[in-house]
Write an enzyme that holds these catalytic residues in place. Structure first.
Site, mmCIF file in Angstrom:
data_model
loop_
_atom_site.group_PDB
_atom_site.id
_atom_site.type_symbol
_atom_site.label_atom_id
_atom_site.label_comp_id
_atom_site.label_asym_id
_atom_site.label_seq_id
_atom_site.Cartn_x
_atom_site.Cartn_y
_atom_site.Cartn_z
ATOM 1 N N GLU A 247 0.855 -1.229 -0.032
ATOM 2 C CA GLU A 247 0.049 -0.084 -0.097
ATOM 3 C C GLU A 247 0.679 1.148 0.058
ATOM 4 O O GLU A 247 0.561 2.151 -0.529
ATOM 5 C CB GLU A 247 -0.916 0.027 1.249
ATOM 6 C CG GLU A 247 -2.297 -0.222 0.981
ATOM 7 C CD GLU A 247 -3.501 -0.167 2.101
ATOM 8 O OE1 GLU A 247 -4.419 -0.528 1.977
ATOM 9 O OE2 GLU A 247 -3.007 0.378 3.016
ATOM 10 N N HIS B 93 7.691 -27.118 -1.816
ATOM 11 C CA HIS B 93 7.260 -27.989 -2.226
ATOM 12 C C HIS B 93 6.134 -27.532 -3.085
ATOM 13 O O HIS B 93 5.342 -28.631 -3.849
ATOM 14 C CB HIS B 93 6.600 -29.168 -1.247
ATOM 15 C CG HIS B 93 7.952 -29.836 -0.629
ATOM 16 N ND1 HIS B 93 8.517 -30.769 -0.803
ATOM 17 C CD2 HIS B 93 8.666 -29.011 0.424
ATOM 18 C CE1 HIS B 93 9.426 -31.069 0.029
ATOM 19 N NE2 HIS B 93 9.501 -30.071 0.810
ATOM 20 N N LYS C 264 -14.056 0.065 -4.125
ATOM 21 C CA LYS C 264 -15.302 0.414 -3.192
ATOM 22 C C LYS C 264 -16.474 1.042 -3.879
ATOM 23 O O LYS C 264 -17.671 1.043 -3.777
ATOM 24 C CB LYS C 264 -14.933 1.557 -2.096
ATOM 25 C CG LYS C 264 -13.954 0.544 -0.997
ATOM 26 C CD LYS C 264 -13.329 1.471 0.128
ATOM 27 C CE LYS C 264 -12.412 0.937 0.852
ATOM 28 N NZ LYS C 264 -11.775 1.839 1.777
#
Ligand code: PA5
Length: 442
Positions: free
Chosen positions: A282, A303, A417
């Protein structure tokens, strides 16, 4: 060749990158640190974290501890509601200090998390667990208006009030939010909740050492004084480790290494990496710039992702977070039959095997063209986590200014948003809603 360039009280780094390029960035790192200190850069209204650790008073810590004790004594579960910076710091520290099987061990009050997603099954299952149980809520939102925690709080507040009555419920709810603004502040005032303030000048991702992180960590039973003391040590330290990290990662970025992978060999550090990803992602990912912060848990992910890291596109570097001492000692036993062929490890601690896996992996990845930084902490304790938190915060500010971005805003998080509110017909989003419907028709 792996070159050890620095050893400090808590952090040592090794890397494989042209040292000349790293050293050339020293003036830029120093200038960035000065910009931070003098408050002359972009985002300078969000520098409250810079001298936060040393400004936390004894009385403030004692008050947080008293609230935590009250919740612990009256609740089997305390649900911490929050997302992003209002979630990850507490989650990271609690996970790093807790037994990996804490959830299955009885005895003490458990800290659970909600409001960090909008998964319907998640909240339904949490509510099932809390049915008929004594629980409390710590609701955290700086803005006081974030949708995910607001939904979780509405549901859990309603449930708590139905189980305990409104008056008793109010005693078990603590709100951490802005001093004056936002829906959560108004609600807390109206309902008479105990509250703590998130300072105006501390952004969410830099807020773990405010009540945002400290209260849930104290509720989980950990020593917040030691955590803060560790952070103060690095606040008062010289910037050598910060500069090494910031210079190295910027030099690597300039040479085409666009992805930094934070590596741990200690499962308890999984969420510490999540906190770090938010802090760096951010802060730096803007203006079409920024190292992409990724993380892996080794040896587990050797793995799965090990192949890519060893052999894939050479755009990555690794920062290994290495823990010195483990809290336990487990020795591998001798087996007479030796059918598994493991007697060469008999008598060794499991951690000795892990440490050789760590060194072997670092050597292999450097050989494969993946530059490697090493950050070592002596043990997983409150003090060293406090050191590490402040170290990463300071290095993030310095690194961001070196990159040329404002490390303290996050304009990009608003885009989803806006669409979500438009799609849900939130009042005030009519124009956006119309535009989206047009887009979806095409
Ligand atoms: O770092 C940030 O600013 C964000 O991640 C916020 O912490 C997150 O969006 C939650 O915001 P708030 O605390 O206002 O609910």
């Amino acid at each position: 060749m792996v070159e050890k360039i620095q050893v400090a009280n808590f952090a040592a780094f090794t890397l494989e990158v042209d040292q000349v390029k790293v050293d050339a960035l020293r003036p830029a790192a120093e200038a960035a640190a000065e910009t931070l200190e003098k408050g002359t850069g972009e985002g300078n209204d969000f520098l409250g974290w810079l001298h936060l650790p040393s400004s936390i008073g004894e009385a403030e810590l004692a008050d947080i501890e008293a609230t935590a004790a009250q919740l612990r004594n009256s609740c089997e579960y305390v649900v911490t509601i929050g997302i992003g910076g209002s979630y990850l710091g507490a989650k990271a520290v609690i996970e790093a200090l807790s037994s990996s099987f804490d959830a299955y061990q009885g005895g003490k009050c458990k800290v659970l998390f909600a409001g960090n997603n909008i998964g319907e099954d998640y909240i339904a299952e949490l509510m099932d667990l809390l049915k008929g149980k004594k629980f409390g809520i710590v609701v955290i939102s700086k803005s006081g208006t974030t949708t995910e925690p607001a939904i979780a709080f509405r549901l859990l507040k309603d449930m708590l009030e139905k189980q305990e009555g409104k008056q008793e419920a109010a005693k078990r709810i603590v709100a951490i939010t802005d001093a004056k603004k936002g829906a959560l502040r108004s609600l807390a005032t109206q309902e008479g909740y105990k509250t703590y303030v998130i300072p105006d000048n501390v952004g969410g991702r830099f807020s773990v050492l405010t009540p945002v992180g400290l209260l849930p960590i104290a509720v989980a039973g950990f020593d917040i004084k030691a955590l803060v003391a560790g952070a103060v040590e690095i606040e008062n330290d010289d910037n050598e480790n910060v500069f090494t990290y910031a210079q190295t990662r910027n030099a690597l970025y300039q040479s085409g290494k666009k992805i930094e992978i934070l590596v741990n060999f200690c499962p308890r550090l999984h969420y510490f990496a999540e906190w770090w990803k938010q802090l760096y992602g951010e802060s730096e990912g803007k203006d079409h710039l920024g190292i992409f912060p990724a993380s892996v848990d080794f040896t587990t992910d050797l793995h799965s992702m090990g192949q890519w890291i060893q052999d894939g596109e050479r755009t990555i570097f690794e920062t290994v977070l290495s823990v010195g001492d483990q809290s336990h000692s487990v020795v591998i036993p001798h087996d007479e039959a030796n059918l598994d062929g493991l007697n060469f490890l008999a008598g060794k601690r499991v951690d000795e095997v892990n440490k050789m896996a760590e060194l072997g992996t670092r050597l292999a990845h450097v050989d494969g063209g993946v530059p490697n930084l090493l950050i070592t902490i002596p043990a997983l304790s409150e003090k060293y986590l406090g050191q590490l938190i402040y170290f990463f915060e300071k290095a993030c500010g310095v690194s961001g200014y070196m990159l040329g971005v404002n490390p303290f805003n996050q304009p990009g998080v608003e885009a989803y948003k806006k669409n979500m509110f438009a799609l849900l017909n939130k009042p005030g989003y009519e124009a956006e809603s119309k535009a989206i419907q047009e887009k979806l028709k095409k």
